[in-house]
Design a protein around this motif. Structure first.
Motif, PDB file in Angstrom:
ATOM      1  N   LYS A  39       0.817  -1.217   0.000  1.00  0.00           N
ATOM      2  CA  LYS A  39       0.000   0.000   0.000  1.00  0.00           C
ATOM      3  C   LYS A  39       0.848   1.263   0.000  1.00  0.00           C
ATOM      4  CE  LYS A  39      -3.774  -2.331   2.235  1.00  0.00           C
ATOM      5  NZ  LYS A  39      -4.147  -2.852   3.514  1.00  0.00           N
ATOM      6  N   GLY A  40       2.141   1.135  -0.256  1.00  0.00           N
ATOM      7  CA  GLY A  40       3.023   2.293  -0.296  1.00  0.00           C
ATOM      8  C   GLY A  40       3.738   2.481   1.022  1.00  0.00           C
ATOM      9  N   ALA A  41       4.777   3.264   0.989  1.00  0.00           N
ATOM     10  CA  ALA A  41       5.572   3.536   2.185  1.00  0.00           C
ATOM     11  C   ALA A  41       4.983   4.758   2.894  1.00  0.00           C
ATOM     12  CB  ALA A  41       7.024   3.776   1.802  1.00  0.00           C
ATOM     13  N   VAL A  42       4.043   4.514   3.775  1.00  0.00           N
ATOM     14  CA  VAL A  42       3.307   5.587   4.450  1.00  0.00           C
ATOM     15  C   VAL A  42       3.980   5.929   5.776  1.00  0.00           C
ATOM     16  CG1 VAL A  42       1.089   6.261   5.446  1.00  0.00           C
ATOM     17  CG2 VAL A  42       1.149   4.843   3.394  1.00  0.00           C
ATOM     18  N   ILE A  43       4.125   7.226   6.011  1.00  0.00           N
ATOM     19  CA  ILE A  43       4.645   7.733   7.281  1.00  0.00           C
ATOM     20  C   ILE A  43       3.566   8.628   7.878  1.00  0.00           C
ATOM     21  CG2 ILE A  43       6.326   9.267   8.370  1.00  0.00           C
ATOM     22  CD1 ILE A  43       8.345   8.431   6.308  1.00  0.00           C
ATOM     23  N   GLU A  44       3.246   8.396   9.134  1.00  0.00           N
ATOM     24  CA  GLU A  44       2.293   9.257   9.822  1.00  0.00           C
ATOM     25  C   GLU A  44       3.056  10.148  10.789  1.00  0.00           C
ATOM     26  OE1 GLU A  44      -1.414   7.683  11.313  1.00  0.00           O
ATOM     27  OE2 GLU A  44      -1.163   5.901  10.052  1.00  0.00           O
ATOM     28  N   ASP A  45       2.778  11.450  10.721  1.00  0.00           N
ATOM     29  CA  ASP A  45       3.430  12.408  11.603  1.00  0.00           C
ATOM     30  C   ASP A  45       2.447  13.511  11.947  1.00  0.00           C
ATOM     31  OD1 ASP A  45       5.796  13.512  12.959  1.00  0.00           O
ATOM     32  OD2 ASP A  45       5.638  15.097  11.458  1.00  0.00           O
ATOM     33  N   SER A  52       6.589   8.210   1.828  1.00  0.00           N
ATOM     34  CA  SER A  52       8.020   8.490   1.867  1.00  0.00           C
ATOM     35  C   SER A  52       8.724   8.142   0.565  1.00  0.00           C
ATOM     36  CB  SER A  52       8.685   7.742   3.023  1.00  0.00           C
ATOM     37  OG  SER A  52       8.659   6.351   2.791  1.00  0.00           O
ATOM     38  N   ASN A  53       8.049   7.422  -0.323  1.00  0.00           N
ATOM     39  CA  ASN A  53       8.670   7.073  -1.595  1.00  0.00           C
ATOM     40  C   ASN A  53       8.250   8.007  -2.734  1.00  0.00           C
ATOM     41  OD1 ASN A  53       6.079   6.037  -1.476  1.00  0.00           O
ATOM     42  ND2 ASN A  53       6.547   4.203  -2.629  1.00  0.00           N
TER      43      ASN A  53
END
Length: 186
Positions: A39-45, A52-53
């Motif tokens: 599902k993709g390189a997801v970053i939560e902040d 992130s990609n």
């Protein structure tokens, strides 16, 4: 004629089943073993989600700047500018980026500016910059954020991603991850 039409119809049905059912199932199954199940390189902040990609736009002086994008960081329209190195419009665009960088980073010579900070990638969505591109921005960020330069250099060093299998490609730094870590290091 019957000899040719029946095999053609059978082949068409087999290909339709293969490319609309079997092949997508195989790709989906392989993706389940990828990070985040494909599902993709997801970053939560701070309540926001980022990929992130995919390159993100950072141009505020308190952050590490990202690589320019020929598609304005629009993931739906990946692509380069297709302008050659002799194109006057392209050269003017690159010169404007160099001038902007030098204004925001006083004391840096033109020859010290890494090429990835003034040229867009082939996809226009490169999320990474070179290690040198990050290091050349440290003085500006340290001054604005009132952070020790050595601390920023250590932060940069801790975010260096090695080449694939230690061989393919250069060392790089994901700008999004670095800037999130920068915000957290306050």
């Amino acid at each position: 004629m019957k000899k040719h039409i029946l095999p053609a119809i059978k082949l068409t049905v087999v290909m339709i089943l293969f490319f609309t059912v079997l092949y997508p199932l195989v790709v989906w199954g392989i993706a389940q073993f990828a990070p985040n199940s494909g599902k993709g390189a997801v970053i939560e902040d701070q309540g926001s989600k980022y990929y992130s990609n995919i390159g993100q736009h950072f141009s505020d002086d308190q952050y590490f700047w990202s690589r320019p994008s020929a598609v304005n960081y629009n993931a739906a329209g990946s692509g380069g500018s297709n302008k050659g190195p002799s194109n006057e419009e392209y050269l003017a665009e690159v010169q404007a980026r160099i001038d902007t960088f030098m204004i925001h980073n006083p004391g840096i010579k033109k020859s010290e500016i890494p090429v990835d900070l003034v040229t867009a990638s082939g996809s226009g969505l490169d999320p990474n910059i070179s290690v040198q591109a990050a290091k050349v921005q440290v003085k500006r960020i340290a001054k604005i954020r009132n952070i020790d330069e050595n601390k920023l250099y250590q932060l940069v060093e801790s975010h260096i991603e090695k080449p694939l299998w230690g061989v393919f490609g250069p060392e790089r730094i994901n700008v999004l991850k670095l800037n999130i870590a920068l915000d957290r290091s306050k």
